[in-house]
Design a protein around this motif. Structure first.
Motif, PDB file in Angstrom:
ATOM      1  N   UNK A  21      -1.928   2.938   4.223  1.00 49.73           N
ATOM      2  CA  UNK A  21      -1.748   1.594   4.775  1.00 49.73           C
ATOM      3  C   UNK A  21      -3.047   1.049   5.354  1.00 49.73           C
ATOM      4  N   UNK A  22      -3.852   1.906   5.952  1.00 48.84           N
ATOM      5  CA  UNK A  22      -5.171   1.480   6.443  1.00 48.84           C
ATOM      6  C   UNK A  22      -6.020   1.011   5.253  1.00 48.84           C
ATOM      7  N   UNK A  23      -5.930   1.730   4.139  1.00 55.13           N
ATOM      8  CA  UNK A  23      -6.661   1.335   2.928  1.00 55.13           C
ATOM      9  C   UNK A  23      -6.163  -0.008   2.402  1.00 55.13           C
ATOM     10  N   UNK A  24      -4.839  -0.187   2.338  1.00 54.69           N
ATOM     11  CA  UNK A  24      -4.287  -1.467   1.893  1.00 54.69           C
ATOM     12  C   UNK A  24      -4.714  -2.590   2.831  1.00 54.69           C
ATOM     13  N   UNK A  25      -4.752  -2.305   4.114  1.00 56.73           N
ATOM     14  CA  UNK A  25      -5.181  -3.302   5.091  1.00 56.73           C
ATOM     15  C   UNK A  25      -6.627  -3.725   4.816  1.00 56.73           C
TER      16      UNK A  25
END
Length: 153
Positions: A21-25
């Motif tokens: 999710x940090x990567x998607x963010x």
């Protein structure tokens, strides 16, 4: 009616889910250039989702499905997964959880959905530790929406 990268994830306690999710963010602005917004859904309570969002400094939408209604509708329920209650403890930037038990939750699954509601791409692995890298996700977005990127809403 919108292009969406829809992420079903195990919970804010899962370090693999949190890292993804940090990567998607971090990809949010590039995804937005194709008219794609990111929505992530887990069985976490609204309170735990808020803790997760603050802890990981996420600027994407996190939705709560504690009764697994949406998770079941999409057919991505894992019936006897090891579940943890989210804590606020992080070590080396990774979240750590407490109170393990066996419960149903989402199978980590990513769906790329167009504005008509048609699924353009699915990413799912039997191994919850395996996730797509940013380049693969962007390649699928470009493949699905490159012709219309200039007309994205």
């Amino acid at each position: 009616g919108k292009r969406t990268l829809l992420k079903f994830f195990r919970g804010g306690w899962c370090p693999y889910c949190s890292a993804e999710l940090v990567r998607f963010n971090a990809m949010k602005s590039e995804l937005a250039s194709y008219g794609v917004n990111v929505v992530a859904l887990s069985k976490d309570s609204v309170e735990h989702a808020a803790i997760h969002k603050t802890r990981d400094n996420l600027d994407i939408t996190l939705l709560s499905d504690p009764d697994l209604k949406v998770i079941r509708q999409y057919g991505v329920e894992h019936h006897k997964a090891l579940n943890f209650v989210t804590g606020t403890l992080t070590i080396g930037g990774l979240p750590f959880a407490f109170t393990p038990s066996f419960k149903a939750m989402a199978i980590p699954t990513t769906l790329l959905v167009d504005e008509k509601g048609d699924i353009q791409w699915i990413d799912q692995s039997e191994d919850y530790r395996l996730r797509s890298d940013s380049e693969s996700v962007l390649a699928e977005v470009k493949k699905a929406f490159a012709k219309t990127a200039d007309n994205a809403e």
